[in-house]
Write a protein that holds these residues in place. Structure first.
Motif, short mmCIF file in Angstrom:
data_model
loop_
_atom_site.label_atom_id
_atom_site.label_comp_id
_atom_site.label_asym_id
_atom_site.label_seq_id
_atom_site.Cartn_x
_atom_site.Cartn_y
_atom_site.Cartn_z
N GLU A 35 -49.19 -16.19 -39.90
CA GLU A 35 -48.15 -16.45 -40.90
C GLU A 35 -48.21 -15.44 -42.04
OE1 GLU A 35 -48.46 -20.24 -42.99
OE2 GLU A 35 -46.38 -20.09 -43.66
N THR B 31 -52.47 -22.06 -48.42
CA THR B 31 -51.33 -21.99 -49.34
C THR B 31 -51.84 -22.26 -50.74
OG1 THR B 31 -49.96 -22.93 -47.59
CG2 THR B 31 -48.98 -22.80 -49.79
N ASP C 135 -55.06 -21.69 -42.27
CA ASP C 135 -53.79 -21.59 -42.99
C ASP C 135 -54.02 -21.97 -44.45
OD1 ASP C 135 -51.15 -21.69 -43.90
OD2 ASP C 135 -50.40 -22.64 -42.07
N ASP D 120 -48.23 -18.41 -48.94
CA ASP D 120 -48.57 -19.15 -47.72
C ASP D 120 -48.86 -18.14 -46.61
OD1 ASP D 120 -48.76 -21.15 -45.78
OD2 ASP D 120 -46.63 -21.70 -45.85
N GLU E 136 -43.92 -17.65 -39.17
CA GLU E 136 -45.21 -18.21 -38.76
C GLU E 136 -45.17 -18.77 -37.34
OE1 GLU E 136 -46.12 -22.06 -40.76
OE2 GLU E 136 -44.52 -21.55 -42.17
CO CO Z 1 -49.05 -22.00 -43.87
#
Ligand code: CO
Ligand code: MF3
Ligand code: CO
Length: 267
Positions: free
Chosen positions: A240, A104, A102, A113, A209
């Motif tokens: 996501e 961002t 993940d 993100d 997500e």
């Molecule tokens: Co995220």
């Protein structure tokens, strides 16, 4: 008090840039996600790429929402039964693992993100199916985004698919508005009822997500203060995207050349 912002044309353009950059970090790291690498090494590689090549800021690093100690790394790596917010460490990825990465980034003050699942070597049939169902669930949620529809429509299609194949939807974490701030209103639940919740309007930007468990929905918090796992040790998957509500539907902002395409629906 809900304060969902409508982004201006100028802000939307900056969010397009941030979203693409976040997705490009995942493109960059993909060839490294192989048996033997540690999640800490993945973190260092992504950190260096963001800071030195992209000139972006990794939003997770030192992120400290109330009730949390500062997050110590630049990405999240959640392996197997870890649902989300896994902290990169010296764990070596091994054949058969599944891992969510993940990312961002902050670019020109705006956040992008996105996360994807990765197979380490050859996954089990069950692990592959969980990741594929979760990917399709995210996209089914994305595809109901348009003005006049409601947040509950998104949650409903995700929940319906996950539960129809015997999986469960994590309740404690959700998608979120995003912009100048990492986590803004609204909360985007991945379960719900059609026609309920906030009505979508052109110019809203939020993430979708879904976190989907192969077993029960219950979660456990690890003592590191961040990592969340399934309570029953079952596998969990998450994907996501950051999504803009347009005049006639949606635009996915976290797309780059390496982003997987919209799936053919199979489940
Ligand atoms: Co995220
Ligand atoms: N990127 C996560 C999300 O999708 C949030 C991570 S917060 C962190 O909302 F501090 F763990 F990085
Ligand atoms: Co998010």
């Amino acid at each position: 008090m809900k304060k969902v912002t409508i982004k201006s044309a100028q802000e939307i353009e900056k969010m397009r840039v941030a979203g693409k950059l976040a997705s490009e970090v995942l493109d960059y790291i993909t060839p490294f996600v192989k048996p033997g690498i540690t999640t800490e090494e993945l973190d260092t590689l992504c950190h260096t790429y963001m800071v030195d090549i992209q000139k972006t800021t990794p939003a997770p690093l030192n992120y400290a929402p109330s009730g949390h100690k500062p997050y110590p790394k630049s990405i999240c790596t959640s392996v197997n039964n870890q649902i989300c917010h896994g902290i990169p460490n010296a764990r070596q990825l091994k054949n058969g693992d599944i891992v969510n990465i993940d990312v961002t980034v902050i670019s020109d003050g705006y956040h992008g993100d996105t996360s994807r699942m990765f197979y380490i070597g050859e996954p089990s049939i069950q692990a592959r199916r969980l990741c594929e169902v979760t990917y399709e669930a995210m996209w089914r949620g994305i595809e109901v985004v348009k003005p006049g529809n409601h947040l509950g429509d998104i949650g409903h299609v995700i929940q319906k698919l996950a539960e129809s194949v015997g999986y469960s939807v994590v309740r404690e974490f959700c998608g979120h508005g995003i912009g100048k701030k990492f986590h803004e209103d609204p909360q985007v639940l991945h379960y719900g009822k059609p026609g309920t919740g906030l009505e979508l309007k052109s110019g809203m930007i939020f993430t979708i997500e879904p976190m989907i468990n192969a077993g029960k929905a219950a979660i456990r918090h690890l003592p590191d203060g961040w990592t969340v796992t399934t309570k029953d040790s079952s596998l969990s998957a998450q994907w996501e995207h950051t999504v803009l509500v347009t005049d006639d539907g949606y635009e996915v902002l976290t797309i780059s050349s390496g982003a997987p395409s919209k799936p053919v629906y199979r489940f």
